[in-house]
Design a protein around this motif. Structure first.
Motif, PDB file in Angstrom:
ATOM      1  N   GLY A   1       0.636   4.195  -2.862  1.00  0.00           N
ATOM      2  CA  GLY A   1       0.543   5.618  -2.516  1.00  0.00           C
ATOM      3  C   GLY A   1       1.672   6.418  -3.133  1.00  0.00           C
ATOM      4  O   GLY A   1       1.466   7.516  -3.639  1.00  0.00           O
TER       5      GLY A   1
ATOM      6  N   VAL B   1      -7.574  10.190  -1.867  1.00  0.00           N
ATOM      7  CA  VAL B   1      -7.480   9.051  -0.969  1.00  0.00           C
ATOM      8  C   VAL B   1      -7.540   9.522   0.480  1.00  0.00           C
ATOM      9  O   VAL B   1      -8.225   8.931   1.305  1.00  0.00           O
ATOM     10  N   GLU B   2      -6.836  10.601   0.783  1.00  0.00           N
ATOM     11  CA  GLU B   2      -6.805  11.112   2.148  1.00  0.00           C
ATOM     12  C   GLU B   2      -8.197  11.559   2.600  1.00  0.00           C
ATOM     13  O   GLU B   2      -8.553  11.428   3.763  1.00  0.00           O
TER      14      GLU B   2
ATOM     15  N   ALA C   1     -11.864   2.549   5.603  1.00  0.00           N
ATOM     16  CA  ALA C   1     -11.425   1.674   6.700  1.00  0.00           C
ATOM     17  C   ALA C   1     -12.566   1.428   7.687  1.00  0.00           C
ATOM     18  O   ALA C   1     -12.795   0.294   8.122  1.00  0.00           O
TER      19      ALA C   1
ATOM     20  N   THR D   1       0.801  -1.233   0.000  1.00  0.00           N
ATOM     21  CA  THR D   1       0.000   0.000   0.000  1.00  0.00           C
ATOM     22  C   THR D   1       0.829   1.278   0.000  1.00  0.00           C
ATOM     23  O   THR D   1       0.464   2.223  -0.703  1.00  0.00           O
TER      24      THR D   1
ATOM     25  N   TRP E   1     -10.982  10.172   1.863  1.00  0.00           N
ATOM     26  CA  TRP E   1     -11.909   9.056   2.045  1.00  0.00           C
ATOM     27  C   TRP E   1     -11.333   7.853   2.774  1.00  0.00           C
ATOM     28  O   TRP E   1     -12.071   6.915   3.083  1.00  0.00           O
ATOM     29  N   ASP E   2     -10.020   7.848   3.067  1.00  0.00           N
ATOM     30  CA  ASP E   2      -9.403   6.651   3.645  1.00  0.00           C
ATOM     31  C   ASP E   2     -10.048   6.214   4.950  1.00  0.00           C
ATOM     32  O   ASP E   2     -10.275   5.030   5.179  1.00  0.00           O
ATOM     33  N   HIS E   3     -10.378   7.160   5.790  1.00  0.00           N
ATOM     34  CA  HIS E   3     -10.977   6.813   7.083  1.00  0.00           C
ATOM     35  C   HIS E   3     -12.376   6.220   6.924  1.00  0.00           C
ATOM     36  O   HIS E   3     -12.767   5.335   7.673  1.00  0.00           O
TER      37      HIS E   3
ATOM     38  N   ILE F   1      -4.854   1.270   4.764  1.00  0.00           N
ATOM     39  CA  ILE F   1      -5.152   2.396   3.878  1.00  0.00           C
ATOM     40  C   ILE F   1      -4.326   3.622   4.267  1.00  0.00           C
ATOM     41  O   ILE F   1      -3.847   4.357   3.405  1.00  0.00           O
ATOM     42  N   ASP F   2      -4.124   3.814   5.573  1.00  0.00           N
ATOM     43  CA  ASP F   2      -3.312   4.944   6.013  1.00  0.00           C
ATOM     44  C   ASP F   2      -1.876   4.843   5.504  1.00  0.00           C
ATOM     45  O   ASP F   2      -1.234   5.858   5.236  1.00  0.00           O
TER      46      ASP F   2
ATOM     47  N   HIS G   1      -9.435  10.794  12.189  1.00  0.00           N
ATOM     48  CA  HIS G   1      -9.355  11.492  10.917  1.00  0.00           C
ATOM     49  C   HIS G   1     -10.395  12.607  10.755  1.00  0.00           C
ATOM     50  O   HIS G   1     -10.320  13.379   9.823  1.00  0.00           O
TER      51      HIS G   1
ATOM     52  N   VAL H   1      -1.599   6.517   2.141  1.00  0.00           N
ATOM     53  CA  VAL H   1      -1.492   7.974   2.247  1.00  0.00           C
ATOM     54  C   VAL H   1      -0.080   8.363   2.679  1.00  0.00           C
ATOM     55  O   VAL H   1       0.497   9.328   2.177  1.00  0.00           O
TER      56      VAL H   1
END
Length: 190
Positions: free
Chosen positions: A54, A65-66, A73, A50, A68-70, A116-117, A184, A120
């Protein structure tokens, strides 16, 4: 990035996966080292890939991505957690023996949700000019070790909790998803 910064980043990126692994181990019937290593390998590989994704996406996709990442997850961990809780509460008449291993896809989705983090972070590292291959390998190795230990720690919890272990594991995944969402949405961890 120096060694200390890379080590700290690697540990930070593996904490969510560790917590999820404890829940996964608790839901299994006395998981053996082979299952713990398999789970650690799956999570570690995903956690290594991942940040590379990124990095490749760089500036172009990082804001998307930042943003919506939270939520991603939170949704994935919540769904998996709810399914585990449903299975734990299902009235099957007689008590079933817990599974001896989780499916590859269940582990892969859980691993992705907790990494996912790292995607980022990889995009951010592209801007710093950090050595992404070394950093991704360190994150993957740290996750492998932490998840393997987490599954075996979950084994102890599963033995103590019995059938309720899957319920506890599901709740742990939901709590991790909620914490990711909380952090987040402008409430940094203390």
């Amino acid at each position: 990035m120096n060694f200390a910064a890379t080590a700290a980043l690697s540990l930070a990126m593996s904490t969510d996966a560790f917590a999820a692994a404890v829940g996964k181990g608790a839901a299994l019937h006395r998981p053996q080292w082979r299952e713990a290593l398999r789970t650690g390998l799956i999570f570690g590989a995903i956690e290594s890939i991942t940040p590379l994704i990124g990095w490749a996406l760089g500036r172009v996709a990082a804001p998307y991505v930042e943003a919506w990442d939270h939520w991603i997850a939170f949704g994935l961990l919540g769904i998996i957690g709810l399914l585990m809780i449903r299975n734990a509460l299902a009235d099957g008449g007689e008590e079933e023996e817990p599974a001896r291993s989780h499916s590859f896809w269940l582990l892969a989705v859980t691993g992705f949700a907790t990494s996912i983090d790292a995607m980022v972070v990889g995009a951010g590292l592209a801007l710093l000019g950090a050595d992404i291959l070394v950093t991704a390998a360190a994150i993957g190795f740290s996750t492998f070790v932490m998840v393997t230990i987490g599954v075996m720690l979950g084994r102890v919890l599963g033995t103590v909790a019995g059938r309720r272990a899957e319920l506890v594991g599901g709740l742990i995944l939901i709590v991790i998803g909620c914490l990711i969402l909380y952090q987040h949405l402008g409430h940094p961890a203390a």
